[in-house]
Scaffold this active site. Structure first.
Site, PDB file in Angstrom:
ATOM      1  N   ASP A   1      -0.189   5.173   0.982  1.00 19.15           N
ATOM      2  CA  ASP A   1      -0.422   6.108   2.086  1.00 19.15           C
ATOM      3  C   ASP A   1      -0.487   5.370   3.415  1.00 19.15           C
ATOM      4  OD1 ASP A   1      -1.326   8.849   0.672  1.00 19.15           O
ATOM      5  OD2 ASP A   1      -2.131   7.158  -0.457  1.00 19.15           O
TER       6      ASP A   1
ATOM      7  N   ASP B   1       0.867  -1.170   0.000  1.00 23.95           N
ATOM      8  CA  ASP B   1       0.000   0.000   0.000  1.00 23.95           C
ATOM      9  C   ASP B   1       0.910   1.228   0.000  1.00 23.95           C
ATOM     10  OD1 ASP B   1      -2.405   1.601   0.461  1.00 23.95           O
ATOM     11  OD2 ASP B   1      -1.635   1.815   2.496  1.00 23.95           O
TER      12      ASP B   1
END
Length: 229
Positions: free
Chosen positions: A12, A10
């Protein structure tokens, strides 16, 4: 020949602490609506659901429920501002460079699977000199689906030249755990990201509190889950 072992991240709250610039963009939108700013410390855990939800939550604080047209306008304003300020204060989490070096040295291929728009993801990683680390950088608009839909992870891995049978996911929030479970791959949760629910409560296969722990977590999962050597 077996396909390369792949670690998919991922973005953020996992690779990069983007909260300062995301909340700055939110407060820009709120200010234009005549609303007070949201403090960074109280808004960090609102980030994981994406920009649209972040705006909705920011307005909810003031009792506003925007309609579809208003929300679309605010989202355009948000993205326009954010794109120009995407790396003003966003920085890789401590230890990231060394962790990526360690995985690359062990032969892992690296990729990014995020619900951020692809062009914004690439711009951010370009500004932070991280793009070259990843064989694929895919966002919510790349394939027309977002996490936790497993299609986005499957296609990210394929674009990176890997296979799901040789993949580990790393993330900080529910969509990351969900996409890994639905795709049938092991998942590592990071405890320093953005989630309203503590990452341990989401029951990833491993939890790390610093990027220096990533290599050992990945290697332990490779052994535990019988990923190809």
């Amino acid at each position: 020949m077996t396909s390369p072992r792949t670690v998919v991240f991922d973005l953020d709250g996992t690779l990069v602490d983007t909260a300062p610039d995301l909340i700055s963009a939110l407060n820009f939108v709120l200010a234009r609506e005549g609303l007070p700013p949201v403090p960074l410390h109280s808004a960090r855990n609102l980030i994981g659901a994406g920009a649209r939800k972040l705006i909705e939550r920011g307005l909810e604080v003031e009792g506003r429920e925007p309609g579809p047209a208003e929300l679309a306008r605010l989202l355009d304003d948000f993205i326009g501002y954010y794109a120009e300020h995407i790396a003003d204060a966003s920085r890789p989490f401590d230890g990231l460079s060394g962790a990526l070096d360690d995985l690359a040295a062990l032969g892992y291929r690296l990729a990014v699977c995020t619900n951020k728009l692809e062009w914004l993801s690439k711009r951010l990683l370009d500004r932070l000199n991280l793009s070259s680390r990843f064989a694929a950088i895919c966002g919510a608009d790349t394939f027309g689906v977002a996490k936790p839909d497993p299609a986005i992870l499957r296609q990210t891995v394929a674009r990176a030249g890997g296979e799901l049978a040789s993949t580990i996911m790393v993330g900080d929030a529910g969509p990351d755990i969900g996409v890994a479970r639905r795709a049938g791959v092991p998942v590592i949760g990071v405890s320093f990201g953005y989630t309203e629910v503590p990452i341990a409560d989401l029951k990833p296969d491993r939890v790390i509190g610093h990027m220096s722990e990533l290599k050992d977590a990945v290697e332990s999962l490779r052994t535990w889950s019988r990923l190809p050597l």
